[in-house]
Every structure is written in structure tokens, then in C-alpha cells.
Motif scaffolding. Sequence first.
Motif, mmCIF file in Angstrom:
data_model
loop_
_atom_site.group_PDB
_atom_site.id
_atom_site.type_symbol
_atom_site.label_atom_id
_atom_site.label_comp_id
_atom_site.label_asym_id
_atom_site.label_seq_id
_atom_site.Cartn_x
_atom_site.Cartn_y
_atom_site.Cartn_z
ATOM 1 N N SER A 4 11.759 -6.977 -22.478
ATOM 2 C CA SER A 4 11.197 -5.783 -21.844
ATOM 3 C C SER A 4 9.699 -5.974 -21.641
ATOM 4 N N GLN A 5 9.364 -7.022 -20.922
ATOM 5 C CA GLN A 5 7.966 -7.366 -20.690
ATOM 6 C C GLN A 5 7.220 -6.219 -20.035
ATOM 7 N N ALA A 6 5.957 -6.104 -20.382
ATOM 8 C CA ALA A 6 5.117 -5.060 -19.790
ATOM 9 C C ALA A 6 4.945 -5.322 -18.297
ATOM 10 N N LEU A 7 4.845 -4.242 -17.559
ATOM 11 C CA LEU A 7 4.594 -4.372 -16.127
ATOM 12 C C LEU A 7 3.206 -4.941 -15.897
ATOM 13 N N SER A 8 3.070 -5.742 -14.859
ATOM 14 C CA SER A 8 1.752 -6.259 -14.517
ATOM 15 C C SER A 8 0.888 -5.097 -14.026
ATOM 16 N N ILE A 9 -0.401 -5.317 -13.982
ATOM 17 C CA ILE A 9 -1.318 -4.283 -13.499
ATOM 18 C C ILE A 9 -0.950 -3.877 -12.076
ATOM 19 N N THR A 10 -0.601 -4.848 -11.247
ATOM 20 C CA THR A 10 -0.213 -4.558 -9.864
ATOM 21 C C THR A 10 1.052 -3.701 -9.825
ATOM 22 N N ASP A 11 2.032 -4.049 -10.657
ATOM 23 C CA ASP A 11 3.277 -3.277 -10.697
ATOM 24 C C ASP A 11 3.028 -1.857 -11.200
ATOM 25 N N LYS A 13 0.251 -0.158 -10.951
ATOM 26 C CA LYS A 13 -0.480 0.580 -9.921
ATOM 27 C C LYS A 13 0.479 1.016 -8.803
ATOM 28 N N ALA A 14 1.375 0.131 -8.402
ATOM 29 C CA ALA A 14 2.352 0.477 -7.368
ATOM 30 C C ALA A 14 3.274 1.586 -7.855
ATOM 31 N N ASP A 15 3.693 1.519 -9.128
ATOM 32 C CA ASP A 15 4.547 2.558 -9.691
ATOM 33 C C ASP A 15 3.802 3.890 -9.734
ATOM 34 N N GLU A 16 2.546 3.851 -10.139
ATOM 35 C CA GLU A 16 1.737 5.074 -10.191
ATOM 36 C C GLU A 16 1.575 5.677 -8.801
ATOM 37 N N GLN A 17 1.331 4.830 -7.807
ATOM 38 C CA GLN A 17 1.178 5.312 -6.437
ATOM 39 C C GLN A 17 2.487 5.909 -5.916
ATOM 40 N N ALA A 18 3.613 5.298 -6.262
ATOM 41 C CA ALA A 18 4.908 5.829 -5.844
ATOM 42 C C ALA A 18 5.170 7.184 -6.493
ATOM 43 N N MET A 19 4.801 7.322 -7.757
ATOM 44 C CA MET A 19 4.985 8.595 -8.456
ATOM 45 C C MET A 19 4.100 9.676 -7.847
#
Length: 78
Positions: A4-11, A13-19
Motif C-alpha cells: 500500500s505504497q504512498a501516493l506520489s506528490i503528483t498523484d 495533487k491530481a487526487d486533490e484536484q479531482a476531489m
Amino acid sequence: MNGSQALSITDRKADEQAMIAAHNCAVARSFHSYFNQYILTDHERGYIVIDEGDYGALPQHLMDRVVDAVPSKMIDEH
């Protein structure tokens, strides 16, 4: 890291933007509906917004995916 590796910073940020986009959509829709707007996780899109009025009581498989809710802004009183 484990499976369950941590999401990369880019991932993240993309998840935050989608939310944020889903939340903005839910807020906009809440002004035109008598029902709550639910933000659900979606494996293909990240997040989706559904109107409670389209489903009545949400089935459990959808409730399990709810991450936020925006109450209706319409009032049914005259």
C-alpha cells in the motif's frame, strides 16, 4: 514501502484536484435539486457526484463509496 505504497506528490495533487472538482460540481448541483448530492469514489474517474433523488435510499454498495455530501440548497416551502 509495502503493497500500500504512498501516493506520489503528483498523484496526491491530481487526487486533490479531482476531489475539489467533484465538490464544486456537487455544490453547483445542490442549488437545482431538492436532494443531497453525494461524492463517491470511482475507479475510472476518481470521483463522481450523484443526486440522492436519482436513487432514493442509496444502496449499500454506493454508500460504501461516499466520501462527502452536500445538502440541497432548494427549499420546498412557499
